[in-house]
Design a protein around this motif. Sequence first.
Motif, PDB file in Angstrom:
ATOM      1  N   GLN A  58     -48.037  22.865 140.444  1.00 19.31           N
ATOM      2  CA  GLN A  58     -48.824  21.672 140.138  1.00 19.31           C
ATOM      3  C   GLN A  58     -50.003  21.999 139.223  1.00 19.31           C
ATOM      4  O   GLN A  58     -50.425  21.159 138.438  1.00 19.31           O
ATOM      5  N   LEU A  59     -50.508  23.217 139.310  1.00 18.82           N
ATOM      6  CA  LEU A  59     -51.590  23.631 138.404  1.00 18.82           C
ATOM      7  C   LEU A  59     -51.101  23.628 136.962  1.00 18.82           C
ATOM      8  O   LEU A  59     -51.772  23.102 136.068  1.00 18.82           O
ATOM      9  N   VAL A  60     -49.938  24.184 136.714  1.00 15.71           N
ATOM     10  CA  VAL A  60     -49.373  24.204 135.362  1.00 15.71           C
ATOM     11  C   VAL A  60     -49.156  22.774 134.867  1.00 15.71           C
ATOM     12  O   VAL A  60     -49.491  22.435 133.727  1.00 15.71           O
ATOM     13  N   ILE A  61     -48.629  21.921 135.725  1.00 21.14           N
ATOM     14  CA  ILE A  61     -48.418  20.515 135.355  1.00 21.14           C
ATOM     15  C   ILE A  61     -49.750  19.835 135.057  1.00 21.14           C
ATOM     16  O   ILE A  61     -49.875  19.095 134.072  1.00 21.14           O
ATOM     17  N   ALA A  62     -50.762  20.092 135.874  1.00 20.04           N
ATOM     18  CA  ALA A  62     -52.082  19.481 135.659  1.00 20.04           C
ATOM     19  C   ALA A  62     -52.700  19.928 134.343  1.00 20.04           C
ATOM     20  O   ALA A  62     -53.315  19.128 133.631  1.00 20.04           O
ATOM     21  N   ILE A  63     -52.530  21.196 133.994  1.00 16.07           N
ATOM     22  CA  ILE A  63     -53.052  21.694 132.714  1.00 16.07           C
ATOM     23  C   ILE A  63     -52.327  21.011 131.564  1.00 16.07           C
ATOM     24  O   ILE A  63     -52.950  20.551 130.611  1.00 16.07           O
ATOM     25  N   ARG A  64     -51.010  20.930 131.657  1.00 13.55           N
ATOM     26  CA  ARG A  64     -50.238  20.239 130.606  1.00 13.55           C
ATOM     27  C   ARG A  64     -50.692  18.785 130.459  1.00 13.55           C
ATOM     28  O   ARG A  64     -50.866  18.289 129.355  1.00 13.55           O
ATOM     29  N   LEU A  81     -49.890  18.191 126.754  1.00 12.97           N
ATOM     30  CA  LEU A  81     -48.880  19.115 126.239  1.00 12.97           C
ATOM     31  C   LEU A  81     -47.510  18.740 126.791  1.00 12.97           C
ATOM     32  O   LEU A  81     -47.376  18.271 127.915  1.00 12.97           O
ATOM     33  N   GLU A  82     -46.493  18.998 126.008  1.00 14.79           N
ATOM     34  CA  GLU A  82     -45.115  18.767 126.452  1.00 14.79           C
ATOM     35  C   GLU A  82     -44.707  19.904 127.366  1.00 14.79           C
ATOM     36  O   GLU A  82     -45.124  21.048 127.187  1.00 14.79           O
TER      37      GLU A  82
END
Length: 125
Positions: free
Chosen positions: A109-115, A120-121
């Motif tokens: 979820q951290l990676v998704i939140a950063i995107r 970002l795609e």
Amino acid sequence: MLRILLADDHSVVRRIVRNFVQSESGWEVCAEATTGREAVVMTAAEHPDVVVLDLSMPDLNGLQAATLIHNQFPETHLILLTMHDSLELKDQLTASGIRACIRKDDLNQLVIAIRNACHLEPKLS
């Protein structure tokens, strides 16, 4: 390349988050801070795109550091990592400029939140 500053007072947590974020996305962790005050100073020095802050840190907590960073660098995306339920913090999160509150036990979820914060795609597997 997206540049990320990690702020957490536990070195093991910083290492796990750094390794996960870099391996999952190829983004660069440009700096690491151990206190909220250090995160503010390092943001001024490094100009990261994203600052990931632990809620509970010495000197300044994540919300206090986020507020200072947001006031000085409003273009910097702020994400809070915590073991607490984000609903308890909802009003404080909005006032401090934090874009997302992610539990430490869900780094996907951290990676998704950063995107999402950076528009970002998703990376194709």
